[in-house]
Enzyme design. Structure first.
Site, PDB file in Angstrom:
ATOM      1  N   VAL A  19       0.841  -1.191   0.000  1.00 18.06           N
ATOM      2  CA  VAL A  19       0.000   0.000   0.000  1.00 18.06           C
ATOM      3  C   VAL A  19       0.890   1.261   0.000  1.00 18.06           C
ATOM      4  O   VAL A  19       1.943   1.289   0.632  1.00 18.06           O
ATOM      5  CB  VAL A  19      -0.970  -0.030   1.216  1.00 18.06           C
ATOM      6  CG1 VAL A  19      -0.199   0.009   2.532  1.00 18.06           C
ATOM      7  CG2 VAL A  19      -1.955   1.109   1.161  1.00 18.06           C
ATOM      8  N   ASP A  20       0.461   2.237  -0.796  1.00 16.69           N
ATOM      9  CA  ASP A  20       1.162   3.530  -0.885  1.00 16.69           C
ATOM     10  C   ASP A  20       2.509   3.489  -1.606  1.00 16.69           C
ATOM     11  O   ASP A  20       3.228   4.483  -1.597  1.00 16.69           O
ATOM     12  CB  ASP A  20       1.386   4.152   0.511  1.00 16.69           C
ATOM     13  CG  ASP A  20       0.139   4.854   0.995  1.00 16.69           C
ATOM     14  OD1 ASP A  20      -0.765   5.061   0.165  1.00 16.69           O
ATOM     15  OD2 ASP A  20       0.059   5.178   2.192  1.00 16.69           O
ATOM     16  N   HIS A  85      -3.791  -6.983  -4.652  1.00 12.44           N
ATOM     17  CA  HIS A  85      -4.007  -8.426  -4.473  1.00 12.44           C
ATOM     18  C   HIS A  85      -5.413  -8.877  -4.764  1.00 12.44           C
ATOM     19  O   HIS A  85      -5.627  -9.940  -5.297  1.00 12.44           O
ATOM     20  CB  HIS A  85      -3.895  -8.830  -3.009  1.00 12.44           C
ATOM     21  CG  HIS A  85      -2.607  -8.595  -2.412  1.00 12.44           C
ATOM     22  ND1 HIS A  85      -2.061  -7.368  -2.261  1.00 12.44           N
ATOM     23  CD2 HIS A  85      -1.733  -9.472  -1.921  1.00 12.44           C
ATOM     24  CE1 HIS A  85      -0.908  -7.495  -1.680  1.00 12.44           C
ATOM     25  NE2 HIS A  85      -0.690  -8.755  -1.465  1.00 12.44           N
ATOM     26  N   ASP A 138      12.334   9.921  -7.679  1.00  8.93           N
ATOM     27  CA  ASP A 138      12.414  11.396  -7.603  1.00  8.93           C
ATOM     28  C   ASP A 138      12.549  11.870  -6.172  1.00  8.93           C
ATOM     29  O   ASP A 138      12.862  13.044  -5.924  1.00  8.93           O
ATOM     30  CB  ASP A 138      11.165  12.011  -8.252  1.00  8.93           C
ATOM     31  CG  ASP A 138       9.903  11.593  -7.546  1.00  8.93           C
ATOM     32  OD1 ASP A 138       9.238  12.438  -6.949  1.00  8.93           O
ATOM     33  OD2 ASP A 138       9.573  10.378  -7.554  1.00  8.93           O
ATOM     34  N   ALA A 204       6.703   7.220 -10.784  1.00 10.71           N
ATOM     35  CA  ALA A 204       5.340   7.273 -11.302  1.00 10.71           C
ATOM     36  C   ALA A 204       4.869   8.713 -11.360  1.00 10.71           C
ATOM     37  O   ALA A 204       3.984   9.068 -12.119  1.00 10.71           O
ATOM     38  CB  ALA A 204       4.420   6.444 -10.417  1.00 10.71           C
TER      39      ALA A 204
HETATM   40  P1  GDP Z   1      -0.905   2.712  -3.990  1.00  7.79           P
HETATM   41  O1  GDP Z   1      -1.531   2.575  -2.646  1.00  7.79           O
HETATM   42  O2  GDP Z   1       0.231   1.736  -4.158  1.00  7.79           O
HETATM   43  O3  GDP Z   1      -1.858   2.681  -5.140  1.00  7.79           O
HETATM   44  O4  GDP Z   1      -0.166   4.142  -3.979  1.00  7.79           O
HETATM   45  P2  GDP Z   1      -0.605   5.511  -4.678  1.00  7.79           P
HETATM   46  O5  GDP Z   1      -0.424   5.436  -6.136  1.00  7.79           O
HETATM   47  O6  GDP Z   1      -1.933   5.905  -4.161  1.00  7.79           O
HETATM   48  O7  GDP Z   1       0.536   6.450  -4.106  1.00  7.79           O
HETATM   49  C1  GDP Z   1       0.681   6.729  -2.745  1.00  7.79           C
HETATM   50  C2  GDP Z   1       1.300   8.092  -2.543  1.00  7.79           C
HETATM   51  O8  GDP Z   1       2.610   8.112  -3.090  1.00  7.79           O
HETATM   52  C3  GDP Z   1       0.533   9.190  -3.259  1.00  7.79           C
HETATM   53  O9  GDP Z   1       0.559  10.327  -2.453  1.00  7.79           O
HETATM   54  C4  GDP Z   1       1.307   9.415  -4.541  1.00  7.79           C
HETATM   55  O10 GDP Z   1       1.187  10.708  -5.040  1.00  7.79           O
HETATM   56  C5  GDP Z   1       2.722   9.143  -4.072  1.00  7.79           C
HETATM   57  N1  GDP Z   1       3.576   8.649  -5.167  1.00  7.79           N
HETATM   58  C6  GDP Z   1       3.324   7.616  -5.992  1.00  7.79           C
HETATM   59  N2  GDP Z   1       4.338   7.463  -6.860  1.00  7.79           N
HETATM   60  C7  GDP Z   1       5.243   8.420  -6.577  1.00  7.79           C
HETATM   61  C8  GDP Z   1       6.523   8.786  -7.128  1.00  7.79           C
HETATM   62  O11 GDP Z   1       7.042   8.182  -8.066  1.00  7.79           O
HETATM   63  N3  GDP Z   1       7.162   9.829  -6.551  1.00  7.79           N
HETATM   64  C9  GDP Z   1       6.640  10.490  -5.485  1.00  7.79           C
HETATM   65  N4  GDP Z   1       7.345  11.506  -4.988  1.00  7.79           N
HETATM   66  N5  GDP Z   1       5.468  10.196  -4.965  1.00  7.79           N
HETATM   67  C10 GDP Z   1       4.766   9.170  -5.488  1.00  7.79           C
END
Ligand code: GDP
Length: 603
Positions: A19-20, A85, A138, A204
């Site tokens: 997650v996240d 999952h 990043d 991403a």
């Molecule tokens: P998921 O739970 O795996 O689907 O995660 P999310 O896509 O919702 O991302 C979780 C948090 O991480 C969000 O606040 C996104 O903006 C941030 N995030 C995702 N990818 C990146 C990245 O490549 N760089 C940064 N700095 N933040 C990211």
């Protein structure tokens, strides 16, 4: 080779990870990139999935031509829109997964986390090859973002120190992964992608590395799993991802078609809550071709025929009881209906079952999640009485309460994304049953296991407390409050613990009554430990000056069975002063009963 390539379908790609760690963002970025790069007429959107045509992948990977020479023959990549999952577990088919390849997203700054491990396990168990996207590069200190640039190019624009930081994080990740039997390496250094899992550094957020990620996924799919992608122009095979209401049409199912063809008016068979459903396709719906993917989600149009791989919505009668995660078959001829019914039934029976054993009751929303929970429980040796989809029923609760009478730890109910029916809820309360409910599989299992552990600890504690504990006291000179009926004296606890109700003996083993009450500063207390000075009253015909005297040392008189348990089962719960006191007591007791000597030797 050319004729073969014509028959390849696009591989189905899923995104998994903790997650996240950025699954949703990565999927959005990939789809967004595709939308930007595509030209009019290139269909990208399906129901529950996004198709990225090969022309788009070629455009995105164009700058890499020199670095990764890639001649793609697959028609594109079909990304499943929902990451994680739960969805992955519903992409089930006999002996494997409908997903052909996966992207495991790991936040490079955080490394491997619980759901990363879970993802690895589930991918391994279903034999799905995967690529690791080491995300959020990043965020590495000093990183200079170069939006939507290949990582190979962006790296050239970074400071030496930043590149070093990225490298050291990559090596850390590779080392971590090796703890889980995963041999992984930076994608550029890999020769055999079947033996070593490629890691592609990406962001991403900025889009850096997306080109390489797509190139590696497409390249791997084409090179290593193209046999699986050989497209058969026969009757369609799919899996039901979701059951939902389609306004104006009644109940509809969202299906990922992974093989063959489906058409309007085809007879289809799939699993229902009450047995296989045989029905005729009334309409097949797919999103209209539009440029904005967010609009595509709502505007659907009917199509007559669809071939794999595709994400489609099917409208047909009698779908109310359809079960998500169910296999779906197009029946080639009416005469084969029974054969296909049996096929569906057999596939579903391994997941939905009722057994006459002491085991937990599991109810889940879909076959896929149910299967994942069954696997997780089985791996931990936990037996299951009922595994089924749908809400908790009264019958389920009756079964759980039967089990609870035989084994309180197994007489429980685990619910995943389903609710109890009202009468089931009433019965749960009446029977005082434990219900665990969580929408994350590993948390559901953890909560249950944690409860079992706590209950067992409590039970052990209760048993421990019911035993006569080792205790040694000294009657303090000058503190005789009452000589008899009952005798009340001031004592100092020299070792162990004393409690009301425990029998006392003298240093020669002679029994001298039982502690009635312990008082400290005029208040009754439940126990006194080493170092405390308290007043105790002693029950039994005990007279100070005759049976006991000022300055006497007394011990708790531990029965043989209690002594045995203290040494065999509870030694770890005894403090050092309790163990020392117990030794003294066992020695005293062994004068009369040699069995105590035997226990002493084992202490
Ligand atoms: P998921 O739970 O795996 O689907 O995660 P999310 O896509 O919702 O991302 C979780 C948090 O991480 C969000 O606040 C996104 O903006 C941030 N995030 C995702 N990818 C990146 C990245 O490549 N760089 C940064 N700095 N933040 C990211």
């Amino acid at each position: 080779m050319v004729s073969l390539s014509k028959k390849l379908r696009q591989p189905i790609v899923v995104v998994l990870g903790h997650v996240d760690h950025g699954k949703t963002t990565l999927l959005d970025k990939i789809r967004g990139t595709a939308v930007v790069k595509k030209e009019a007429g290139e269909m990208t959107q399906h129901v529950g999935a996004s198709n990225i045509p090969i022309s788009v992948i070629e455009k995105v990977t164009e700058p890499l031509k020199k670095i990764i020479p890639l001649k793609l023959t697959i028609p594109g990549l079909l990304f499943i829109d929902t990451p994680g999952h739960e969805l992955f577990s519903n992409l089930r088919k006999r002996g494997g997964s409908v997903a052909d390849i996966a992207i495991l997203v790991i936040d490079i700054n955080e490394g491997v986390m619980p759901q990363t491990v879970e993802s690895i396990e589930i991918l391994k168990s279903r034999n799905v090859p995967f690529v690791i996207a080491a995300n959020k590069i990043d965020k590495i200190p000093g990183w200079k973002p170069n939006p939507d640039t290949p990582i190979t190019i962006s790296l050239k624009k970074q400071d030496q120190a930043t590149v070093k930081r990225l490298e050291s994080l990559m090596y850390k990740l590779i080392a971590q992964l090796s703890n889980y039997d995963i041999s992984a390496d930076i994608f550029e250094r890999i020769r055999d992608f079947m033996k070593t899992i490629p890691i592609v550094p990406v962001s991403a957020r900025t889009g850096e590395g997306i080109a390489e990620l797509l190139a590696v996924v497409a390249g791997m799919a084409q090179r290593y799993i193209s046999e699986k992608l050989l497209y058969v122009e026969g009757p369609g095979k799919g899996v039901v991802l979701e059951v939902k209401e389609q306004p104006g049409f009644g109940t509809a199912i969202d299906v990922i078609l992974y093989d063959g063809i489906i058409q309007e008016r085809d007879t289809i068979i799939l699993a229902g809550l009450n047995g296989p459903i045989v029905t005729k396709v009334r309409a097949i719906l797919m999103p209209k071709t539009v440029t904005d993917i967010r609009v595509a989600k709502t505007e659907l149009k009917t199509v007559e025929l669809v071939s794999a791989a595709a994400g489609i919505r099917i409208v047909a009668p009698n779908l109310e009881d359809a079960v998500a995660g169910s296999p779906l078959y197009v029946v080639p001829q009416e005469s084969e209906i029974d054969k296909y019914k049996r096929l569906v039934q057999e596939e579903v029976e391994t997941v939905r079952f009722r057994k006459d054993v002491n085991g937990v009751v599991v109810k889940a929303d879909t076959l896929g999640t149910l299967e994942a929970i069954i696997n997780a429980l089985s791996k931990r040796g936990i037996s299951i009485r009922i595994a089924d989809v749908g809400p908790l029923t009264k019958r389920d609760v009756i079964e759980a309460s039967l089990v609870a009478k035989a084994d309180k730890y197994l007489g429980v109910i685990l619910l995943f994304n389903v609710k109890p029916l009202p009468e089931a809820e009433d019965l749960v309360k009446k029977e005082n049953l434990r219900v665990f409910s969580n929408n994350i599989i590993y948390r559901l299992i953890e909560e249950y296991l944690q409860w079992v552990e706590n209950e067992k600890k409590l039970e052990l504690q209760k048993e421990f407390e019911s035993l006569v504990s080792p205790g040694k006291i000294k009657i303090l000179p000058g503190f005789i409050f009452r000589r008899s009926d009952p005798a009340i004296v001031g004592v100092e606890v020299l070792g162990g613990i004393i409690k009301p109700g425990v029998p006392l003996m003298k240093a020669d083993g002679k029994r001298i009554g039982e502690i009635m009450q312990i008082q400290h500063m005029g208040q009754p207390i439940k126990e006194a430990r080493m170092g405390q000075e308290v007043a105790i009253s002693i029950k039994g015909n005990v007279m100070v000056g005759r049976h006991i005297h000022e300055g006497d040392i007394l011990y708790t008189d531990i029965p043989l069975e209690h002594a045995k348990l203290l040494v065999t089962k509870f030694k770890a719960m005894l403090t050092q002063d309790s163990i020392d006191t117990l030794k003294e007591i066992l020695k005293i007791k062994s004068y009369k009963d040699p069995e105590y000597m035997y226990i002493l030797k084992n202490l």
